[in-house]
Scaffold this motif. Structure first.
Motif, PDB file in Angstrom:
ATOM      1  N   UNK A  79       0.819  -1.220   0.000  1.00  0.00           N
ATOM      2  CA  UNK A  79       0.000   0.000   0.000  1.00  0.00           C
ATOM      3  C   UNK A  79       0.852   1.271   0.000  1.00  0.00           C
ATOM      4  N   UNK A  80       2.143   1.101  -0.243  1.00  0.00           N
ATOM      5  CA  UNK A  80       3.060   2.233  -0.349  1.00  0.00           C
ATOM      6  C   UNK A  80       3.733   2.183  -1.729  1.00  0.00           C
ATOM      7  N   UNK A  81       4.304   3.289  -2.187  1.00  0.00           N
ATOM      8  CA  UNK A  81       5.037   3.250  -3.463  1.00  0.00           C
ATOM      9  C   UNK A  81       6.230   2.299  -3.367  1.00  0.00           C
ATOM     10  N   UNK A  82       6.313   1.345  -4.292  1.00  0.00           N
ATOM     11  CA  UNK A  82       7.433   0.407  -4.326  1.00  0.00           C
ATOM     12  C   UNK A  82       7.966   0.376  -5.755  1.00  0.00           C
ATOM     13  N   UNK A  83       9.135   0.921  -5.970  1.00  0.00           N
ATOM     14  CA  UNK A  83       9.696   0.981  -7.318  1.00  0.00           C
ATOM     15  C   UNK A  83      10.407  -0.316  -7.675  1.00  0.00           C
ATOM     16  N   UNK A  84      10.591  -0.537  -8.956  1.00  0.00           N
ATOM     17  CA  UNK A  84      11.324  -1.701  -9.436  1.00  0.00           C
ATOM     18  C   UNK A  84      12.754  -1.680  -8.921  1.00  0.00           C
TER      19      UNK A  84
END
Length: 286
Positions: free
Chosen positions: A197-202
């Motif tokens: 539910x948080x921004x998770x980048x590659x």
């Protein structure tokens, strides 16, 4: 948050364990063990993460999870608040496939149980169970010795013949997942389930796997049969479906609760996966 091996070995005077687990919330650990896990949820609700699947659970739900299949029981955020008076409670049994001997389940009379245990590698959620079987599962706690073993076999016999069930884990994940072979991804799955539910980048998850982004993307798609972004999207939309059906907020609120940063994108991605808008999804389930 790592993938943990948990020791669920039984005491010397018992072939399997069956206990009541109760607390403010369930064990929030991404883990696996050599034993199969059989669970009846008595109180609380949340999401069960099994392999690459995300499945809601609530009171009355029954699951059977196979040996070495990674999983985690995650209650809603309200269960972790300091002033919460909510409790999570379940009946949980742990047993090995050969808990009655090396060849017991190889006999013709027990073949259907062996097939059930094999199917459990995918994670099974049983649907539309009768009240009687739920009461029998609860009754395991009050039994011991021979009576407990026979009652457990009767329950497994009923479930093996029950037509209503849902397999959770994809074949791609199951065929590719090996705890010893893909340790670099174990931590990635755990991190995603905890922070979806948080921004998770590659780049962020590739770093957790100690790989560059390109190599990580190739490995992830080969193992899961889908890209990292698609995998994360399915986790978020799956949790959004749970919140929508439980009336945990309006579409705008749920959009941000599951990690999207604008409503229009949430609606677009929801329709892409579910084939309908969030509002229509709720209407179709009422």
């Amino acid at each position: 948050m790592k993938l943990h091996l948990i020791d669920r070995s039984t005491p010397q005077n018992a072939s399997f364990t069956a206990n009541i687990h109760e607390g403010s919330h369930f064990l929030k650990i991404w883990h696996y063990h050599a034993e199969l896990e059989f669970v009846l949820i008595l109180k609380s609700e949340g999401m069960c993460f099994v392999g690459d699947a995300v499945e809601p659970f609530s009171a009355g739900d029954v699951f059977l999870i196979g040996k070495n299949t990674p999983h985690m029981w995650l209650n809603g955020e309200i269960y972790f608040e300091e002033d919460s008076t909510l409790t999570a409670k379940s009946v949980a049994a742990h047993f090995k496939e050969d808990f009655l001997g090396n060849h017991f389940f190889e006999t013709p009379e027990m073949k259907h149980l062996a097939e059930l245990f094999e199917k459990a590698r995918f994670g099974i959620k049983f649907l539309n169970l009768e009240t009687q079987i739920i009461e029998e599962i609860q009754g395991l706690i009050d039994l011991d010795g021979f009576s407990k073993t026979m009652a457990f076999l009767n329950i497994m016999n009923t479930l093996a013949k029950h037509d209503g069930y849902k397999l959770l884990v994809s074949s791609g994940f199951l065929n590719a997942f090996q705890v010893s072979k893909h340790k670099s991804l174990d931590d990635v799955y755990a991190y995603m389930f905890k922070n979806f539910n948080k921004p998770i980048s590659l780049d962020e998850v590739a770093k957790i796997a100690n790989m560059n982004s390109s190599a990580f993307s190739r490995l992830f798609k080969r193992i899961n049969g889908k890209t990292y972004s698609r995998y994360l999207l399915e986790i978020r939309i799956g949790y959004a479906c749970k919140l929508l059906l439980e009336n945990k907020g309006n579409v705008s609120e749920i959009c941000y609760d599951v990690g999207f940063n604008n409503v229009s994108n949430f609606n677009r991605q929801f329709k892409f996966l579910m084939g309908c808008s969030p509002t229509d999804y709720v209407k179709s389930h009422l």
